[in-house]
Design a protein around this motif. Structure first.
Motif, PDB file in Angstrom:
ATOM      1  N   MET A   1       0.944  -1.237  -0.016  1.00 45.70           N
ATOM      2  CA  MET A   1      -0.063   0.020  -0.018  1.00 45.70           C
ATOM      3  C   MET A   1       0.749   1.388  -0.011  1.00 45.70           C
ATOM      4  O   MET A   1       0.281   2.357  -0.311  1.00 45.70           O
ATOM      5  N   LEU A   2       1.857   0.897   0.362  1.00 43.82           N
ATOM      6  CA  LEU A   2       2.846   2.226   0.325  1.00 43.82           C
ATOM      7  C   LEU A   2       3.831   2.333  -0.794  1.00 43.82           C
ATOM      8  O   LEU A   2       4.768   3.059  -0.793  1.00 43.82           O
ATOM      9  N   LYS A   4       5.179   3.849  -4.233  1.00 47.07           N
ATOM     10  CA  LYS A   4       5.010   5.329  -4.688  1.00 47.07           C
ATOM     11  C   LYS A   4       5.162   5.048  -6.173  1.00 47.07           C
ATOM     12  O   LYS A   4       5.810   4.272  -6.838  1.00 47.07           O
ATOM     13  N   ILE A   5       4.559   5.856  -6.815  1.00 48.04           N
ATOM     14  CA  ILE A   5       4.361   6.008  -8.429  1.00 48.04           C
ATOM     15  C   ILE A   5       5.609   6.887  -8.752  1.00 48.04           C
ATOM     16  O   ILE A   5       5.686   7.972  -8.182  1.00 48.04           O
TER      17      ILE A   5
ATOM     18  N   MET B   1       8.179  12.530  -7.064  1.00 50.64           N
ATOM     19  CA  MET B   1       7.034  12.463  -7.545  1.00 50.64           C
ATOM     20  C   MET B   1       5.906  12.344  -6.532  1.00 50.64           C
ATOM     21  O   MET B   1       6.070  11.656  -5.758  1.00 50.64           O
ATOM     22  N   ARG B   3       2.242  11.376  -4.926  1.00 52.46           N
ATOM     23  CA  ARG B   3       1.504  10.128  -4.876  1.00 52.46           C
ATOM     24  C   ARG B   3       0.237  10.259  -5.372  1.00 52.46           C
ATOM     25  O   ARG B   3      -0.484  10.683  -5.171  1.00 52.46           O
ATOM     26  N   GLU B  14      -7.291   3.131   1.550  1.00 53.59           N
ATOM     27  CA  GLU B  14      -6.070   2.617   1.654  1.00 53.59           C
ATOM     28  C   GLU B  14      -5.788   2.895   3.275  1.00 53.59           C
ATOM     29  O   GLU B  14      -5.423   1.801   4.150  1.00 53.59           O
ATOM     30  N   LYS B  17      -8.336   1.246   5.601  1.00 46.48           N
ATOM     31  CA  LYS B  17      -8.183  -0.200   5.769  1.00 46.48           C
ATOM     32  C   LYS B  17      -7.088  -0.624   6.576  1.00 46.48           C
ATOM     33  O   LYS B  17      -7.074  -1.340   7.456  1.00 46.48           O
ATOM     34  N   PRO B 164       7.757   5.373   6.467  1.00 49.02           N
ATOM     35  CA  PRO B 164       7.216   4.362   5.402  1.00 49.02           C
ATOM     36  C   PRO B 164       6.546   5.348   3.948  1.00 49.02           C
ATOM     37  O   PRO B 164       6.543   5.105   2.985  1.00 49.02           O
ATOM     38  N   SER B 165       5.983   6.587   4.530  1.00 44.87           N
ATOM     39  CA  SER B 165       4.726   7.392   3.689  1.00 44.87           C
ATOM     40  C   SER B 165       5.740   8.602   3.137  1.00 44.87           C
ATOM     41  O   SER B 165       4.961   9.422   2.507  1.00 44.87           O
ATOM     42  N   SER B 166       7.219   8.533   3.165  1.00 45.64           N
ATOM     43  CA  SER B 166       7.633   9.798   2.808  1.00 45.64           C
ATOM     44  C   SER B 166       7.718  10.218   1.499  1.00 45.64           C
ATOM     45  O   SER B 166       8.004   9.053   0.683  1.00 45.64           O
ATOM     46  N   GLN B 167       7.358  11.099   1.010  1.00 49.30           N
ATOM     47  CA  GLN B 167       7.171  11.526  -0.321  1.00 49.30           C
ATOM     48  C   GLN B 167       8.792  11.418  -1.196  1.00 49.30           C
ATOM     49  O   GLN B 167       9.758  12.211  -0.286  1.00 49.30           O
ATOM     50  N   SER B 168       8.948  10.910  -2.346  1.00 46.87           N
ATOM     51  CA  SER B 168      10.077  11.067  -3.013  1.00 46.87           C
ATOM     52  C   SER B 168      10.920  12.347  -3.105  1.00 46.87           C
ATOM     53  O   SER B 168      10.200  13.242  -3.595  1.00 46.87           O
TER      54      SER B 168
END
Lengths: 156, 375
Positions: A1-2, A4-5, B1, B3, B14, B17, B164-168
């Motif tokens: 779920m994590l 990245k695109i 980029m 998400r 997401e 859940k 884990p959710s860090s943006q690129s």
């Protein structure tokens, strides 16, 4: 779920607009304020009859006392820079050809202030506390552009 | 980029859940749903939370949107709390979502429309300007050097490397010089001292004491909530000090029985869309005297591995993880949850923590929202 695109080419966007636009009212205080700018080159403040606080931009009520304001008057003398920024990017994030200085201009004894551009100044010479006056537009229509920009007083 | 692929519904799903799975619950255990986003204009869907509510698990359930702009992520948890605290529901699923990549050419265009149509909008005003003005006022009042703000950005961007959710491209091990040399956008705001445009979602399950006991869950408790609104005339505010955050914090401290925040708060997630904002908010939260938060930066008081200070933004925050506005506020609450459960992994702070605080800020930059969690 994590996951990245990472490739924007893999995305298929759908472009769209919300089909509506708005017509806003200047309001009771706004009409009086902008008419004074247009017709008399004056910056108006309103005052609370209870706590005597003056307001720019003028409003029809005092937030603290919740009373209707009265006693409209023109602000005296030059304003001063309470804080400022030097802009390097447009609203669309494009680089600006020349930096633009924007300041919050306040008047002593009056709560609030006006946001406006500064002109006839070197961005590196702008300081908090600097006194400024309006440069009035030749043709005035009752908008913030009736003041072209604020600048240091000519006689200083 | 960013998400960018998922729709608002998909992002909400997401997150919702993941929260249910983590709690070992299913949607059938959920009695009520609260959904939050900041302005609809980002997603480009009017009544956006109603639109994505099915992705948030709200179909066939009592549902409510709560909204205080950028403060919504933390306010959603407050709203969820009184759904349960009222005694009306055993459980409430709170879902925060924001999708900013839809707004073109730039989401700042939507921010322009939060300002006065006649006094401010004609100048092309956007948030970067306004916060540059506020940051300048803060810097001027307390004579804070730019290096101090760069250190805050460095800390958060380093912390974000472990989220884990860090943006690129947002987190990283930047030198002070790299941050100081980053592009000036609206002086004194520089590229590496401001959060990015992001898409994301976050969610949390709230439950009553009785439900938790019955199901044998291991919870973290909501000990205090607070929120407060300053004048909507931003020109009238004390730009150098967030009084609304102070009032929100005092409300939450009173409820939690916190009499000495600097002793009783062990980890903090203040809202950090700009480097200066973290310090501004820490002062509002009474965790530093006015003008002292910058000095404590130099002492490492706010660092994740501090043993004597209060670790601030161990998640990486908005500068190190990303700023999907309402979801970013929720991310701050979830970070305190993980820290108190000792489940933050590489982000786990060094000192022992029994109580933590998450704060967000928003509306027309005049709302403070605070949640205090405890073990």
């Amino acid at each position: 779920m994590l996951d990245k695109i990472s490739k924007s080419t893999e995305l298929k966007p759908w472009r769209g607009n919300i089909p509506i636009y708005h017509r806003y009212t200047l309001g009771v205080a706004g009409e009086r304020f902008f008419k004074a700018l247009r017709d008399h080159k004056q910056i108006l403040a309103s005052a609370c009859p209870n706590c005597r606080q003056r307001f720019i931009p003028p409003k029809i009520y005092c937030e603290a006392c919740f009373e209707e304001t009265r006693d409209w008057s023109t602000v005296e003398g030059p304003g001063y820079i309470k804080t400022f920024t030097v802009l390097h990017r447009s609203l669309e994030e494009e680089p600006l050809e020349r930096p633009v200085v924007v300041a919050l201009i306040a008047w002593s004894g009056v709560r609030g202030g006006l946001l406006h551009r500064l002109g006839e100044v070197d961005p590196s010479g702008v300081k908090t506390g600097l006194e400024v006056e309006p440069q009035w537009a030749e043709v005035r229509t009752g908008s913030m552009d009736d003041i072209q920009f604020f600048r240091p007083p000519l006689n200083s | 980029m960013r998400r960018a692929l998922e729709t608002p519904k998909e992002l909400a799903f997401e997150a919702a859940k993941a929260a249910l799975d983590d709690a070992g619950l299913t949607i059938n255990d959920i009695d009520s749903v609260v959904a939050v986003t900041a302005p609809d204009a980002f997603d480009g869907v009017h009544m956006n939370t109603e639109y994505f509510a099915d992705g948030a698990g709200a179909k066939g359930k009592p549902y409510m949107r709560s909204y205080v702009g950028g403060g919504s992520g933390v306010f959603g948890v407050i709203n969820g709390w009184y759904h349960v605290a009222s005694g009306h529901f055993d459980t409430c699923l709170v879902v925060a979502e924001e999708k900013m990549s839809s707004a073109l050419p730039h989401p700042q265009g939507a921010f322009n429309a939060i300002y006065d149509q006649f006094l401010e909008r004609p100048l092309g005003v956007n948030l970067l300007w306004i916060f540059a003005l506020e940051m300048n006022r803060y810097m001027h009042t307390h004579q804070v050097p730019m290096e101090t703000f760069a250190r805050v950005a460095q800390k958060n961007k380093r912390n974000g490397m472990d989220h884990p959710s860090s943006q690129s491209g947002i987190s990283g091990d930047f030198t002070i010089q790299q941050i100081m040399d980053s592009e000036v956008m609206a002086w004194p705001v520089q590229r590496l001292m401001v959060s990015p445009i992001s898409d994301g979602a976050g969610a949390m399950v709230l439950a009553s004491e009785e439900f938790v006991r019955k199901r044998g869950l291991s919870p973290v408790w909501i000990e205090g909530v607070g929120w407060n609104l300053d004048t909507s005339y931003w020109t009238d505010r004390d730009l150098y000090y967030p009084r609304y955050v102070e009032k929100a914090a005092r409300m939450a401290y009173d409820m939690a029985g916190v009499t000495d925040p600097r002793r009783d708060i062990h980890v903090v997630e203040p809202y950090d869309p700009f480097a200066y904002k973290e310090l501004h908010h820490l002062e509002g939260l009474q965790l530093a005297d006015k003008g002292q938060a910058p000095r404590l930066v130099e002492e490492g008081f706010w660092d994740r591995d501090t043993e004597v200070g209060i670790p601030s933004t161990p998640s990486g925050g908005l500068m190190g993880v990303g700023n999907p506005i309402a979801a970013a506020g929720m991310m701050k609450v979830t970070e305190i949850f993980w820290q108190l459960q000792g489940r933050a992994g590489k982000r786990q702070v060094k000192r022992e923590v029994r109580r933590g605080l998450a704060q967000a800020w928003g509306d027309l930059m005049q709302v403070g929202t605070v949640v205090i969690l405890g073990k």
